[in-house]
Design an enzyme around this catalytic site. Structure first.
Site, PDB file in Angstrom:
ATOM      1  N   ASP A   8       0.875  -1.164   0.000  1.00 54.34           N
ATOM      2  CA  ASP A   8       0.000   0.000   0.000  1.00 54.34           C
ATOM      3  C   ASP A   8       0.918   1.221   0.000  1.00 54.34           C
ATOM      4  O   ASP A   8       2.124   1.106   0.243  1.00 54.34           O
ATOM      5  CB  ASP A   8      -0.898  -0.034   1.241  1.00 54.34           C
ATOM      6  CG  ASP A   8      -1.808   1.175   1.337  1.00 54.34           C
ATOM      7  OD1 ASP A   8      -2.445   1.517   0.332  1.00 54.34           O
ATOM      8  OD2 ASP A   8      -1.861   1.785   2.426  1.00 54.34           O
ATOM      9  N   ASP A  10      -0.165   5.137   0.912  1.00 51.97           N
ATOM     10  CA  ASP A  10      -0.396   6.203   1.881  1.00 51.97           C
ATOM     11  C   ASP A  10      -0.370   5.688   3.313  1.00 51.97           C
ATOM     12  O   ASP A  10      -1.058   4.719   3.659  1.00 51.97           O
ATOM     13  CB  ASP A  10      -1.735   6.881   1.593  1.00 51.97           C
ATOM     14  CG  ASP A  10      -1.775   7.480   0.197  1.00 51.97           C
ATOM     15  OD1 ASP A  10      -0.782   8.118  -0.193  1.00 51.97           O
ATOM     16  OD2 ASP A  10      -2.788   7.296  -0.503  1.00 51.97           O
ATOM     17  N   ASP A 187      -1.220  -0.123   6.113  1.00 50.99           N
ATOM     18  CA  ASP A 187      -1.530   0.522   7.392  1.00 50.99           C
ATOM     19  C   ASP A 187      -3.009   0.463   7.742  1.00 50.99           C
ATOM     20  O   ASP A 187      -3.382   0.738   8.882  1.00 50.99           O
ATOM     21  CB  ASP A 187      -1.151   2.001   7.326  1.00 50.99           C
ATOM     22  CG  ASP A 187      -2.118   2.780   6.431  1.00 50.99           C
ATOM     23  OD1 ASP A 187      -2.890   3.603   6.953  1.00 50.99           O
ATOM     24  OD2 ASP A 187      -2.130   2.546   5.213  1.00 50.99           O
TER      25      ASP A 187
END
Length: 228
Positions: A8, A10, A187
């Site tokens: 991922d 961001d 995250d």
């Protein structure tokens, strides 16, 4: 056998949300109404964190302003965005994480819900060629033509990340079973579907919901930087 490493973007590889920051950058440039767009941008960001984002409405809101400008102008602004916002935020530990998988010969790909206009240059900054991101529709379907202001295809969001990843693998003549190990670093609790698909899920700088889920599952937890 080659392994698969998915990342991922961001708050995983960079300690900020590039989509939200691009929205703030458009406000700074004066190409959107400062008050209304900033308020809408913040609302969408809160919805994402809460796991209730309407991805199609969000894409329309973020992409509509792009249709007013040439690709050359947008590229110039994005270069400024990279210089002022993204590159100063790059974390050596994140760059080294990606490079480590590349050095091991793993097939690497960034899989993000942020649109490809914003994220392609960021993926390049990490030296990653393969990018799965929300696709941006162009006027005549050509890669350098003007944007229509709409998204296209399956958004790479939640379960859509699995759909898009499997389509990408298929384009390479591969499936999950072609890899002895598959990694996904994220995250966000929004990425639990794809995290549960790989052999090695790594909760990276996880939000509170994902951290608790990872602890309950015995997943590896990796903190590359302090939460913003």
């Amino acid at each position: 056998m080659t392994n698969l490493a998915l990342f991922d973007l961001d708050h995983t590889l960079i300690p900020t949300d590039s989509d939200h920051e691009w929205g703030r950058f458009m406000v700074k440039l004066g190409i959107v109404d400062a008050e209304s767009f900033a308020r809408e941008n913040d609302t969408f960001f809160a919805d994402y964190k809460a796991g209730k984002l309407d991805i199609h409405a969000y894409l329309t809101a973020m992409l509509t302003p792009l249709a007013k400008y040439s690709r050359a102008q947008l590229a110039q602004w994005h270069e400024q965005f990279m210089h002022e916002v993204i590159k100063p935020a790059l974390i050596p530990a994140a760059v080294e994480l990606v490079r480590g998988h590349q050095d091991d010969g793993d097939l690497c790909c960034i899989v993000t819900a942020t649109n490809e206009f914003i994220t392609r240059p960021i993926a390049s900054a990490f030296g990653v060629d393969a990018l799965i991101a929300c696709e941006v529709e162009t006027v005549d379907g050509q890669p350098h033509s003007a944007f229509t202001g709409r998204g296209t295809g399956t958004p790479s969001y939640r379960e859509g990340k699995i759909v898009r990843t499997e389509a990408w693998l298929a384009s390479l003549g591969k499936t999950w079973s072609d890899f002895e190990r598959s990694y996904f670093y994220s995250d966000s609790h929004n990425d639990i579907p794809l995290l549960e698909k790989v052999t090695d899920p790594i909760a990276t700088n996880p939000d509170a919901t994902l951290r608790a889920h990872a602890q309950s599952k015995g997943w590896r937890i990796l903190d590359l930087f302090e939460p913003s």
